[in-house]
Design an enzyme around this catalytic site. Structure first.
Site, PDB file in Angstrom:
ATOM      1  N   HIS A   1       0.847  -1.205   0.000  1.00 19.20           N
ATOM      2  CA  HIS A   1       0.000   0.000   0.000  1.00 19.20           C
ATOM      3  C   HIS A   1       0.875   1.246   0.000  1.00 19.20           C
ATOM      4  CE1 HIS A   1       0.739  -1.336   4.114  1.00 19.20           C
ATOM      5  NE2 HIS A   1       0.769  -0.057   4.458  1.00 19.20           N
TER       6      HIS A   1
ATOM      7  N   HIS B   1       1.212   5.111   1.172  1.00 16.41           N
ATOM      8  CA  HIS B   1       0.708   6.111   2.116  1.00 16.41           C
ATOM      9  C   HIS B   1       0.739   7.473   1.427  1.00 16.41           C
ATOM     10  CE1 HIS B   1       1.250   3.902   6.073  1.00 16.41           C
ATOM     11  NE2 HIS B   1       1.989   3.147   5.281  1.00 16.41           N
TER      12      HIS B   1
END
Ligand code: 5GP
Ligand code: ZN
Length: 139
Positions: free
Chosen positions: A100, A102
């Site tokens: 993922h 950020h």
């Protein structure tokens, strides 16, 4: 979908999240413990543990979504910039093993620092030369 993966369970809707964006391959949601107002996580829907497992199309989709969301975050929260990054591997601070990005919106005077604040080492010119050679051999 991995039954034992927290983010796979958020993406499938089995667990609740504050979803802010979704397309065929990407799911984006607010970080439950935000570093700043609007801190968003952008993940591929397909389970990959590490950034280096992604193919070129996965990377393009992930970073195009990150770009769009960065624009929207800066507008929505009147942010003047953002830190955009991936903790890749446990040693680098990755807590959830589903890749993922950020996006952390930043404002003047928020007290935060830049990406080099995660780790620091003293380096001289010879070290740089050796590093460049070593890296080029590995590519
Ligand atoms: P990492 O350290 O793996 O790069 O980042 C994991 C992020 O996921 C952390 O910033 C953490 O606050 C966030 N997080 C952990 N559990 C949950 C959750 O259940 N829901 C949401 N929305 N975020 C979570
Ligand atoms: Zn997963």
């Amino acid at each position: 979908m991995r039954e034992d993966c927290l983010f796979c369970r958020l993406i499938s809707g089995e667990l609740a999240s504050y979803k802010v964006y979704e397309d065929a391959s990407i799911f984006a949601f607010l970080d439950i413990n935000p570093a700043s107002e609007g801190h968003t996580l952008i993940a591929p829907k397909k389970h990959f543990e590490s950034f280096t497992e992604l193919g070129a199309e996965d990377v393009a989709a992930l970073f195009e979504a990150a770009r769009k969301i960065t624009l929207a975050l800066e507008k929505a929260f009147s942010a003047e910039g953002s830190n955009i990054g991936i903790n890749n591997g446990e040693v680098a601070g990755q807590e959830v093993p589903h890749v993922h990005v950020h996006v952390i919106p930043r404002k003047k005077g928020d007290g935060g620092r830049g990406i080099k604040s995660v780790v620091w080492t003293e380096t001289d010119r010879t070290d740089l030369e050796n590093m460049a050679e070593k890296l080029k051999k590995a590519l």
